[in-house]
Design an enzyme around this catalytic site. Structure first.
Site, PDB file in Angstrom:
ATOM      1  N   GLY A  14       0.802  -1.223   0.000  1.00 13.05           N
ATOM      2  CA  GLY A  14       0.000   0.000   0.000  1.00 13.05           C
ATOM      3  C   GLY A  14       0.831   1.267   0.000  1.00 13.05           C
ATOM      4  O   GLY A  14       2.059   1.235  -0.158  1.00 13.05           O
ATOM      5  N   PRO A  44      -2.001  -4.967 -12.792  1.00  8.74           N
ATOM      6  CA  PRO A  44      -0.614  -5.185 -13.212  1.00  8.74           C
ATOM      7  C   PRO A  44       0.392  -4.418 -12.348  1.00  8.74           C
ATOM      8  O   PRO A  44       1.489  -4.905 -12.085  1.00  8.74           O
ATOM      9  CB  PRO A  44      -0.586  -4.648 -14.655  1.00  8.74           C
ATOM     10  CG  PRO A  44      -2.008  -4.668 -15.104  1.00  8.74           C
ATOM     11  CD  PRO A  44      -2.865  -4.527 -13.888  1.00  8.74           C
ATOM     12  N   PHE A  86      -7.502   2.378   7.017  1.00  2.00           N
ATOM     13  CA  PHE A  86      -8.316   2.457   8.236  1.00  2.00           C
ATOM     14  C   PHE A  86      -9.680   1.773   8.150  1.00  2.00           C
ATOM     15  O   PHE A  86     -10.182   1.329   9.178  1.00  2.00           O
ATOM     16  CB  PHE A  86      -8.387   3.879   8.827  1.00  2.00           C
ATOM     17  CG  PHE A  86      -9.215   4.866   8.081  1.00  2.00           C
ATOM     18  CD1 PHE A  86      -8.614   5.933   7.441  1.00  2.00           C
ATOM     19  CD2 PHE A  86     -10.609   4.779   8.058  1.00  2.00           C
ATOM     20  CE1 PHE A  86      -9.366   6.860   6.755  1.00  2.00           C
ATOM     21  CE2 PHE A  86     -11.371   5.708   7.378  1.00  2.00           C
ATOM     22  CZ  PHE A  86     -10.743   6.748   6.715  1.00  2.00           C
ATOM     23  N   PRO A  87     -10.295   1.601   6.956  1.00  2.00           N
ATOM     24  CA  PRO A  87     -11.551   0.817   6.993  1.00  2.00           C
ATOM     25  C   PRO A  87     -11.325  -0.619   7.480  1.00  2.00           C
ATOM     26  O   PRO A  87     -12.260  -1.272   7.934  1.00  2.00           O
ATOM     27  CB  PRO A  87     -12.025   0.830   5.535  1.00  2.00           C
ATOM     28  CG  PRO A  87     -11.345   1.998   4.905  1.00  2.00           C
ATOM     29  CD  PRO A  87     -10.030   2.151   5.606  1.00  2.00           C
ATOM     30  N   LYS A 133      -9.181   3.250  16.859  1.00  2.00           N
ATOM     31  CA  LYS A 133      -7.738   3.161  17.125  1.00  2.00           C
ATOM     32  C   LYS A 133      -7.506   2.901  18.621  1.00  2.00           C
ATOM     33  O   LYS A 133      -6.679   2.077  19.011  1.00  2.00           O
ATOM     34  CB  LYS A 133      -7.075   4.478  16.681  1.00  2.00           C
ATOM     35  CG  LYS A 133      -5.576   4.406  16.591  1.00  2.00           C
ATOM     36  CD  LYS A 133      -4.985   5.700  16.051  1.00  2.00           C
ATOM     37  CE  LYS A 133      -3.486   5.743  16.281  1.00  2.00           C
ATOM     38  NZ  LYS A 133      -2.936   7.083  16.217  1.00  2.00           N
ATOM     39  N   CYS A 154       0.674  14.337   9.676  1.00  2.51           N
ATOM     40  CA  CYS A 154       0.312  14.273   8.244  1.00  2.51           C
ATOM     41  C   CYS A 154       1.453  13.740   7.408  1.00  2.51           C
ATOM     42  O   CYS A 154       2.599  14.168   7.577  1.00  2.51           O
ATOM     43  CB  CYS A 154      -0.020  15.669   7.716  1.00  2.51           C
ATOM     44  SG  CYS A 154      -1.509  16.360   8.395  1.00  2.51           S
ATOM     45  N   PHE A 155       1.132  12.834   6.479  1.00  5.02           N
ATOM     46  CA  PHE A 155       2.135  12.404   5.500  1.00  5.02           C
ATOM     47  C   PHE A 155       2.340  13.577   4.537  1.00  5.02           C
ATOM     48  O   PHE A 155       1.378  14.057   3.913  1.00  5.02           O
ATOM     49  CB  PHE A 155       1.670  11.163   4.740  1.00  5.02           C
ATOM     50  CG  PHE A 155       1.496   9.912   5.570  1.00  5.02           C
ATOM     51  CD1 PHE A 155       1.889   9.854   6.905  1.00  5.02           C
ATOM     52  CD2 PHE A 155       0.960   8.765   4.997  1.00  5.02           C
ATOM     53  CE1 PHE A 155       1.733   8.691   7.660  1.00  5.02           C
ATOM     54  CE2 PHE A 155       0.802   7.600   5.740  1.00  5.02           C
ATOM     55  CZ  PHE A 155       1.179   7.564   7.071  1.00  5.02           C
TER      56      PHE A 155
HETATM   57  P1  NAP Z   1      -3.731   1.534   1.459  1.00  7.45           P
HETATM   58  O1  NAP Z   1      -2.646   1.888   0.508  1.00  7.45           O
HETATM   59  O2  NAP Z   1      -5.110   2.008   1.126  1.00  7.45           O
HETATM   60  O3  NAP Z   1      -3.823  -0.056   1.667  1.00  7.45           O
HETATM   61  C1  NAP Z   1      -2.709  -0.786   2.181  1.00  7.45           C
HETATM   62  C2  NAP Z   1      -2.814  -2.241   1.777  1.00  7.45           C
HETATM   63  O4  NAP Z   1      -3.810  -2.870   2.546  1.00  7.45           O
HETATM   64  C3  NAP Z   1      -3.207  -2.496   0.337  1.00  7.45           C
HETATM   65  O5  NAP Z   1      -2.103  -2.372  -0.534  1.00  7.45           O
HETATM   66  C4  NAP Z   1      -3.721  -3.913   0.411  1.00  7.45           C
HETATM   67  O6  NAP Z   1      -2.643  -4.832   0.369  1.00  7.45           O
HETATM   68  C5  NAP Z   1      -4.330  -3.970   1.807  1.00  7.45           C
HETATM   69  N1  NAP Z   1      -5.799  -3.852   1.734  1.00  7.45           N
HETATM   70  C6  NAP Z   1      -6.502  -2.870   1.151  1.00  7.45           C
HETATM   71  N2  NAP Z   1      -7.826  -3.108   1.254  1.00  7.45           N
HETATM   72  C7  NAP Z   1      -7.938  -4.263   1.935  1.00  7.45           C
HETATM   73  C8  NAP Z   1      -9.046  -5.045   2.341  1.00  7.45           C
HETATM   74  N3  NAP Z   1     -10.299  -4.696   2.051  1.00  7.45           N
HETATM   75  N4  NAP Z   1      -8.807  -6.176   3.044  1.00  7.45           N
HETATM   76  C9  NAP Z   1      -7.543  -6.565   3.307  1.00  7.45           C
HETATM   77  N5  NAP Z   1      -6.452  -5.863   2.912  1.00  7.45           N
HETATM   78  C10 NAP Z   1      -6.648  -4.733   2.248  1.00  7.45           C
HETATM   79  O7  NAP Z   1      -3.340   2.022   2.918  1.00  7.45           O
HETATM   80  P2  NAP Z   1      -2.640   3.389   3.305  1.00  7.45           P
HETATM   81  O8  NAP Z   1      -3.337   4.516   2.646  1.00  7.45           O
HETATM   82  O9  NAP Z   1      -1.167   3.257   3.158  1.00  7.45           O
HETATM   83  O10 NAP Z   1      -3.011   3.471   4.853  1.00  7.45           O
HETATM   84  C11 NAP Z   1      -2.277   2.766   5.826  1.00  7.45           C
HETATM   85  C12 NAP Z   1      -2.381   3.528   7.138  1.00  7.45           C
HETATM   86  O11 NAP Z   1      -1.781   4.801   6.975  1.00  7.45           O
HETATM   87  C13 NAP Z   1      -3.827   3.767   7.594  1.00  7.45           C
HETATM   88  O12 NAP Z   1      -3.876   3.648   8.992  1.00  7.45           O
HETATM   89  C14 NAP Z   1      -4.083   5.204   7.211  1.00  7.45           C
HETATM   90  O13 NAP Z   1      -5.021   5.825   8.038  1.00  7.45           O
HETATM   91  C15 NAP Z   1      -2.698   5.808   7.413  1.00  7.45           C
HETATM   92  N6  NAP Z   1      -2.489   7.013   6.619  1.00  7.45           N
HETATM   93  C16 NAP Z   1      -2.121   8.132   7.299  1.00  7.45           C
HETATM   94  C17 NAP Z   1      -1.915   9.305   6.588  1.00  7.45           C
HETATM   95  C18 NAP Z   1      -1.477  10.524   7.319  1.00  7.45           C
HETATM   96  O14 NAP Z   1      -1.312  11.569   6.685  1.00  7.45           O
HETATM   97  N7  NAP Z   1      -1.267  10.442   8.599  1.00  7.45           N
HETATM   98  C19 NAP Z   1      -2.065   9.355   5.205  1.00  7.45           C
HETATM   99  C20 NAP Z   1      -2.417   8.164   4.554  1.00  7.45           C
HETATM  100  C21 NAP Z   1      -2.642   6.989   5.275  1.00  7.45           C
HETATM  101  P3  NAP Z   1      -2.736  -6.197  -0.465  1.00  7.45           P
HETATM  102  O15 NAP Z   1      -3.552  -5.904  -1.684  1.00  7.45           O
HETATM  103  O16 NAP Z   1      -1.304  -6.485  -0.767  1.00  7.45           O
HETATM  104  O17 NAP Z   1      -3.369  -7.208   0.418  1.00  7.45           O
END
Ligand code: NAP
Length: 316
Positions: A14, A44, A86-87, A133, A154-155
């Site tokens: 992700g 892909p 987070f979902p 959380k 924030c990222f």
């Molecule tokens: P993401 O890219 O949306 O998803 C991460 C990985 O989770 C995906 O590549 C997938 O991996 C797996 N996934 C996605 N949907 C799924 C599902 N329905 N069931 C099982 N696995 C699933 O995640 P992200 O945006 O990096 O977020 C990760 C964390 O970072 C979260 O807690 C988010 O709140 C946090 N975040 C924080 C900020 C900030 O600014 N503080 C910004 C963005 C995110 P696979 O396909 O390989 O299984």
């Protein structure tokens, strides 16, 4: 020589997960990624990423978020980092259960690398995320699992893309509230390095680590003026009032009501900096002073040369 901890990243394909995998490799850890099974429906780009990971030395483990499969993975490693969106936060209960049964994990880093849930009170849609959380942290503590909770704020690349939209060469920039709230923008590569370092650090066991490096605190107005200086572009600022944002949080359907509530917390109320980090608190840039983090100024320089494409992600 001491054996390096073996690290598995859930959600390693992700947005932040990719950075975590690279950080883990660069710090010399045998690194595993747990990913949902690759099928003919898998995009892909993900297939390519998995190939890239394998050629970098990552062990790719395919499976569902099911107890027996998670347990088998957890038994193979020392540290579990969860970067699920987070979902899927409550899916971590299955990871917690497997870690409890396995009994070998030295550290668990749960997902949700955003705000400090104990220190702020947000609008209801975002509060529900913070409550989840907190619930996860309580479950980890009840299970007696060594953990570290990371508040990365924030990222930076994600939020700079969102606020300034450098690809679109915008003439109008939206400013939330007065634009004077102090926010914290941390570059994704640094967030990942701090997380992996903290995961291996005895000082951070069962503690919260905040990422609030001094050079990364900025207001939205200052960010816009810095970008103007660097890019030479001029903008008209369109201010969106707190009332409008609150209204949107009440009228937008789930889950669109969540980002707007996060914006309220971060950019209108300034919740990320509304509390002090005391002497007893842990802050990443103070824990790892030798790590040369990327300042906001430097992130904007990166954007000037190679603006990263806006990414799809779930912030929280
Ligand atoms: P993401 O890219 O949306 O998803 C991460 C990985 O989770 C995906 O590549 C997938 O991996 C797996 N996934 C996605 N949907 C799924 C599902 N329905 N069931 C099982 N696995 C699933 O995640 P992200 O945006 O990096 O977020 C990760 C964390 O970072 C979260 O807690 C988010 O709140 C946090 N975040 C924080 C900020 C900030 O600014 N503080 C910004 C963005 C995110 P696979 O396909 O390989 O299984």
């Amino acid at each position: 020589m001491e054996r390096k901890n073996r690290i598995v990243v859930f959600g390693g394909t992700g947005y932040i997960g990719k950075h975590l995998v690279k950080a883990s490799l660069s710090l010399g850890h045998p690194t595993f990624v747990y990913t949902r099974p690759l099928t003919s429906q898998t995009p892909p780009s993900k297939i390519q990423l998995c190939k890239d990971f394998t050629s970098m030395g990552v062990t790719l483990l395919q499976g569902e978020l099911e107890h027996e499969q998670i347990l088998a993975v957890v038994k193979e490693v020392d540290i579990v980092i969860c970067a699920l969106p987070f979902p899927q936060a409550m899916e971590q209960l299955k990871i917690i259960e497997a870690i409890k049964v396995a009994g070998n994990i030295k550290r668990f880093i749960p997902t949700g690398f955003g705000s400090e849930e104990e220190k702020i009170k947000a609008l209801p849609p975002f509060q529900a995320v913070l409550d989840e959380k907190r619930k996860i942290r309580e479950k980890i503590e009840a299970a007696g699992i060594p953990y570290t909770s990371i508040n990365a704020n924030c990222f930076a690349a994600y939020f700079i893309n969102y606020l300034l939209r450098p690809h679109q060469k915008l003439k109008d920039i939206v400013v939330y509230g007065t634009g004077e709230a102090k926010v914290v923008l941390n570059y994704e590569e640094d967030v990942a390095m701090y997380i992996v370092k903290a995961a291996n650090d005895p000082r951070t066991c069962n503690r919260v680590v905040s990422c609030r490096p001094l050079k990364n605190i900025i207001t939205q107005n200052k960010l816009i003026s810095l970008w103007h200086q660097k890019s030479g572009q001029t903008f008209t600022n369109t201010f969106v009032s707190e009332e409008q944002i609150v209204k949107l949080s009440q009228t937008l359907p789930f889950p669109e009501n969540i980002p707007v509530s996060i914006i309220h917390s971060v950019f209108v109320r300034g919740d990320l900096t509304s509390f002090d980090i005391g002497e007893d608190d842990l802050e990443a840039s103070l824990l790892y002073p030798d790590y040369n983090y990327t300042s906001i100024d430097e992130v904007l320089d990166i954007f000037l040369v190679h603006p990263p494409l806006p990414a799809s992600t779930s912030f929280g």
